[in-house]
Design a protein around this motif. Structure first.
Motif, PDB file in Angstrom:
ATOM      1  N   UNK A 152       0.813  -1.016   0.139  1.00 21.04           N
ATOM      2  CA  UNK A 152       0.003   0.026  -0.102  1.00 21.04           C
ATOM      3  C   UNK A 152       1.147   1.272   0.086  1.00 21.04           C
ATOM      4  N   UNK A 153       1.855   1.193   0.880  1.00 21.50           N
ATOM      5  CA  UNK A 153       2.730   2.268   0.909  1.00 21.50           C
ATOM      6  C   UNK A 153       3.657   2.586  -0.330  1.00 21.50           C
ATOM      7  N   UNK A 154       3.836   1.394  -0.983  1.00 20.88           N
ATOM      8  CA  UNK A 154       4.573   1.413  -2.417  1.00 20.88           C
ATOM      9  C   UNK A 154       3.495   2.250  -3.319  1.00 20.88           C
ATOM     10  N   UNK A 155       2.347   1.813  -3.548  1.00 20.91           N
ATOM     11  CA  UNK A 155       1.406   2.345  -4.354  1.00 20.91           C
ATOM     12  C   UNK A 155       1.095   3.767  -4.040  1.00 20.91           C
ATOM     13  N   UNK A 156       0.976   4.134  -2.830  1.00 22.68           N
ATOM     14  CA  UNK A 156       0.747   5.462  -2.570  1.00 22.68           C
ATOM     15  C   UNK A 156       2.082   6.581  -2.945  1.00 22.68           C
ATOM     16  N   UNK A 157       3.091   5.930  -2.940  1.00 23.14           N
ATOM     17  CA  UNK A 157       4.570   6.580  -3.249  1.00 23.14           C
ATOM     18  C   UNK A 157       4.437   6.853  -4.673  1.00 23.14           C
ATOM     19  N   UNK A 158       4.087   5.866  -5.500  1.00 27.70           N
ATOM     20  CA  UNK A 158       4.268   6.011  -6.984  1.00 27.70           C
ATOM     21  C   UNK A 158       2.894   6.908  -7.288  1.00 27.70           C
ATOM     22  N   UNK A 159       1.701   7.061  -6.559  1.00 25.02           N
ATOM     23  CA  UNK A 159       0.782   7.960  -7.096  1.00 25.02           C
ATOM     24  C   UNK A 159       1.233   9.420  -6.679  1.00 25.02           C
ATOM     25  N   UNK A 160       1.583   9.515  -5.537  1.00 20.28           N
ATOM     26  CA  UNK A 160       2.387  10.747  -5.005  1.00 20.28           C
ATOM     27  C   UNK A 160       3.287  11.341  -6.044  1.00 20.28           C
ATOM     28  N   UNK A 161       4.296  10.687  -6.387  1.00 21.44           N
ATOM     29  CA  UNK A 161       5.173  11.136  -7.502  1.00 21.44           C
ATOM     30  C   UNK A 161       4.670  11.597  -8.879  1.00 21.44           C
ATOM     31  N   UNK A 162       3.818  10.724  -9.210  1.00 17.44           N
ATOM     32  CA  UNK A 162       3.261  11.019 -10.526  1.00 17.44           C
ATOM     33  C   UNK A 162       2.336  12.184 -10.434  1.00 17.44           C
ATOM     34  N   UNK A 163       1.497  12.519  -9.368  1.00 13.96           N
ATOM     35  CA  UNK A 163       0.754  13.732  -9.269  1.00 13.96           C
ATOM     36  C   UNK A 163       1.713  14.876  -8.872  1.00 13.96           C
ATOM     37  N   UNK A 164       2.785  14.737  -8.140  1.00 11.15           N
ATOM     38  CA  UNK A 164       3.531  15.863  -7.837  1.00 11.15           C
ATOM     39  C   UNK A 164       4.442  16.391  -8.956  1.00 11.15           C
ATOM     40  N   UNK A 165       4.953  15.571  -9.772  1.00  8.53           N
ATOM     41  CA  UNK A 165       5.704  16.027 -10.778  1.00  8.53           C
ATOM     42  C   UNK A 165       4.956  16.883 -11.835  1.00  8.53           C
ATOM     43  N   UNK A 166       3.641  16.931 -11.935  1.00  6.53           N
ATOM     44  CA  UNK A 166       2.916  17.728 -12.741  1.00  6.53           C
ATOM     45  C   UNK A 166       2.260  18.984 -12.098  1.00  6.53           C
ATOM     46  N   UNK A 167       2.907  19.043 -10.869  1.00  9.75           N
ATOM     47  CA  UNK A 167       2.447  20.131  -9.787  1.00  9.75           C
ATOM     48  C   UNK A 167       3.276  21.283  -9.734  1.00  9.75           C
ATOM     49  N   UNK A 168       2.763  22.369  -9.056  1.00  9.50           N
ATOM     50  CA  UNK A 168       4.087  23.338  -8.942  1.00  9.50           C
ATOM     51  C   UNK A 168       4.688  23.324  -7.410  1.00  9.50           C
ATOM     52  N   UNK A 169       3.873  22.793  -6.653  1.00  5.63           N
ATOM     53  CA  UNK A 169       4.389  22.529  -5.417  1.00  5.63           C
ATOM     54  C   UNK A 169       3.928  21.239  -4.571  1.00  5.63           C
ATOM     55  N   UNK A 210      -0.219  24.394  10.360  1.00  3.98           N
ATOM     56  CA  UNK A 210      -0.646  23.993   9.098  1.00  3.98           C
ATOM     57  C   UNK A 210      -1.313  24.881   8.309  1.00  3.98           C
ATOM     58  N   UNK A 211      -1.961  25.847   8.604  1.00  2.00           N
ATOM     59  CA  UNK A 211      -2.290  27.003   7.779  1.00  2.00           C
ATOM     60  C   UNK A 211      -1.451  27.721   7.228  1.00  2.00           C
ATOM     61  N   UNK A 212      -0.239  27.992   8.098  1.00  2.00           N
ATOM     62  CA  UNK A 212       0.964  28.831   7.446  1.00  2.00           C
ATOM     63  C   UNK A 212       1.634  28.151   6.438  1.00  2.00           C
ATOM     64  N   UNK A 213       1.828  26.735   6.584  1.00  2.00           N
ATOM     65  CA  UNK A 213       2.333  25.880   5.671  1.00  2.00           C
ATOM     66  C   UNK A 213       1.588  25.955   4.276  1.00  2.00           C
ATOM     67  N   UNK A 214       0.350  25.814   4.314  1.00  2.00           N
ATOM     68  CA  UNK A 214      -0.587  25.656   3.376  1.00  2.00           C
ATOM     69  C   UNK A 214      -0.500  27.077   2.713  1.00  2.00           C
ATOM     70  N   UNK A 215      -0.569  28.227   3.292  1.00  3.19           N
ATOM     71  CA  UNK A 215      -0.508  29.450   3.013  1.00  3.19           C
ATOM     72  C   UNK A 215       0.678  29.704   2.008  1.00  3.19           C
ATOM     73  N   UNK A 216       1.725  29.197   2.570  1.00  3.72           N
ATOM     74  CA  UNK A 216       3.163  29.491   1.769  1.00  3.72           C
ATOM     75  C   UNK A 216       3.049  28.684   0.506  1.00  3.72           C
ATOM     76  N   UNK A 217       2.783  27.364   0.621  1.00  2.00           N
ATOM     77  CA  UNK A 217       2.593  26.600  -0.776  1.00  2.00           C
ATOM     78  C   UNK A 217       1.751  27.306  -1.624  1.00  2.00           C
ATOM     79  N   UNK A 218       0.585  27.706  -1.343  1.00  2.00           N
ATOM     80  CA  UNK A 218      -0.502  28.258  -2.237  1.00  2.00           C
ATOM     81  C   UNK A 218       0.369  29.413  -2.910  1.00  2.00           C
ATOM     82  N   UNK A 219       1.016  30.441  -2.079  1.00  3.49           N
ATOM     83  CA  UNK A 219       1.597  31.409  -2.651  1.00  3.49           C
ATOM     84  C   UNK A 219       2.627  31.128  -3.812  1.00  3.49           C
ATOM     85  N   UNK A 220       3.453  30.314  -3.322  1.00  3.71           N
ATOM     86  CA  UNK A 220       4.503  29.592  -4.199  1.00  3.71           C
ATOM     87  C   UNK A 220       3.816  29.018  -5.665  1.00  3.71           C
ATOM     88  N   UNK A 221       2.741  28.367  -5.245  1.00  6.60           N
ATOM     89  CA  UNK A 221       2.059  27.822  -6.540  1.00  6.60           C
ATOM     90  C   UNK A 221       1.632  29.080  -7.417  1.00  6.60           C
TER      91      UNK A 221
END
Length: 336
Positions: free
Chosen positions: A114-131, A248-259
């Motif tokens: 399950x962890x291996x599959x989640x890792x692969x899904x995350x990499x696939x999605x993240x490589x097409x995202x800004x942050x 967590x809201x601070x982290x999210x706001x930083x990520x949204x700004x970078x995106x």
């Protein structure tokens, strides 16, 4: 700083939890059911700021099925892995004004496949995202190496990786390389008022693999260390209704700004405003985007003279770095 597709954030949230809160409404119990956990709260704030977000999570069992629908109903895209496991859950009674735990189920350990599959899904999605945001597990144990590999694979392919972790997971992510690290002074085991000591530790964290380091200090202004120097993040004080989830809201706001393509200082202003506004509300990871935008204009980055002088570069293993960090059981984002 550059990333992938503009205006999109991916959140790695390995183990969201089902939350049940009992409030008082005119003398009668008022029951609220929500998806929770650090990654969910971060994704919720990113979505509130108008930035498309994808939550990558493991959702199994009865709790997982409910979580999948709750997250989707909030307008957050969910990419998930199912399996023979169950997510955690808790019931809090808040009718007295305080959080009283009625029941809490820890959830199951995620199977390796399950962890291996989640890792692969995350990499696939993240490589097409800004942050990409790396958040900690709430209940399920996730090997530290997963965070090091994710940070290395995503950073090495041009993604901006933001982490809000602690303990050995933080050390592992640093070894992989991070664009932005957000951490609290408690997690560093330091006095929030000792700016020189915090500055030295922030310099060490930059040497260990973080391009930018932000240290939150509860009610004190956060500290920001970039290649340009050390700054204090000053903003108006807000009346606190619930301090949980501010980090967590601070982290999210930083990520949204970078995106959105903002430079780090401007993204930090957005994050500081999001975190400050969140403490005025009882919903974790929530906030009005218009209010956050107005509050952002009140955030000031004040340069400090205590800019640390980096020590000579040296090789530090994740185990050595983790030994200097305050151990944390789980990364639930509460009160940071």
């Amino acid at each position: 700083m550059t990333g992938g597709e503009a205006g999109r954030v991916v959140v790695f949230a390995p183990s969201p939890v089902l939350t049940v809160a009992i409030e008082d409404r005119g003398g009668q119990p008022d029951v609220h059911v929500h998806a929770g956990g650090q990654g969910v709260w971060q994704a919720r704030m990113v979505q509130a700021l108008g930035v498309p977000v994808i939550l990558c999570a493991a959702l199994g069992g009865e709790t997982g099925r409910v979580l999948r629908h709750l997250v989707a109903d909030e307008g957050i895209d969910v990419v998930h892995v199912d399996g023979a496991f169950s997510n955690g859950a808790y019931v809090h009674d808040r009718r007295s004004g305080e959080r009283v735990t009625i029941a809490e189920g820890p959830g199951d350990v995620l199977p390796r496949h399950t962890m291996d599959e989640l890792y692969g899904l995350t990499v696939t999605e993240a490589l097409n995202a800004a942050v990409a945001i790396l958040s900690g597990p709430v209940s399920a144990e996730v090997p530290d190496q997963v965070y090091e590999r994710l940070a290395a694979d995503l950073s090495g392919n041009g993604s901006l990786v933001v982490a809000d972790l602690s303990g050995t997971r933080l050390a592992a992510a640093l070894a992989g390389g991070l664009a932005v690290l957000k951490v609290s002074h408690e997690e560093l085991g330091l006095d929030g008022t000792d700016v020189p000591a915090l500055a030295r530790e922030m310099a060490r964290l930059r040497q260990a693999g973080a391009g930018t380091v932000i240290v939150s200090r509860a009610e004190l202004p956060a500290l920001l260390l970039t290649p340009e120097g050390l700054s204090e993040v000053r903003m108006p004080r807000m009346a606190v209704a619930d301090p949980r989830g501010a980090g967590d809201s601070m982290t999210a706001g930083i990520a949204a700004g970078l995106a959105r393509g903002l430079a780090v200082p401007e993204a930090v202003r957005v994050g500081a405003a999001a975190g400050a506004l969140n403490v005025t509300r009882r919903g974790l990871g929530t906030g009005d985007p218009g209010a956050i935008a107005k509050l952002t204009t009140r955030v000031v980055l004040h340069a400090l003279d205590a800019t640390p002088v980096p020590e000579p570069a040296q090789v530090t293993t994740p185990e050595e770095l983790a030994a200097n960090l305050t151990p944390q059981g789980t990364d639930d984002g509460a009160g940071r």
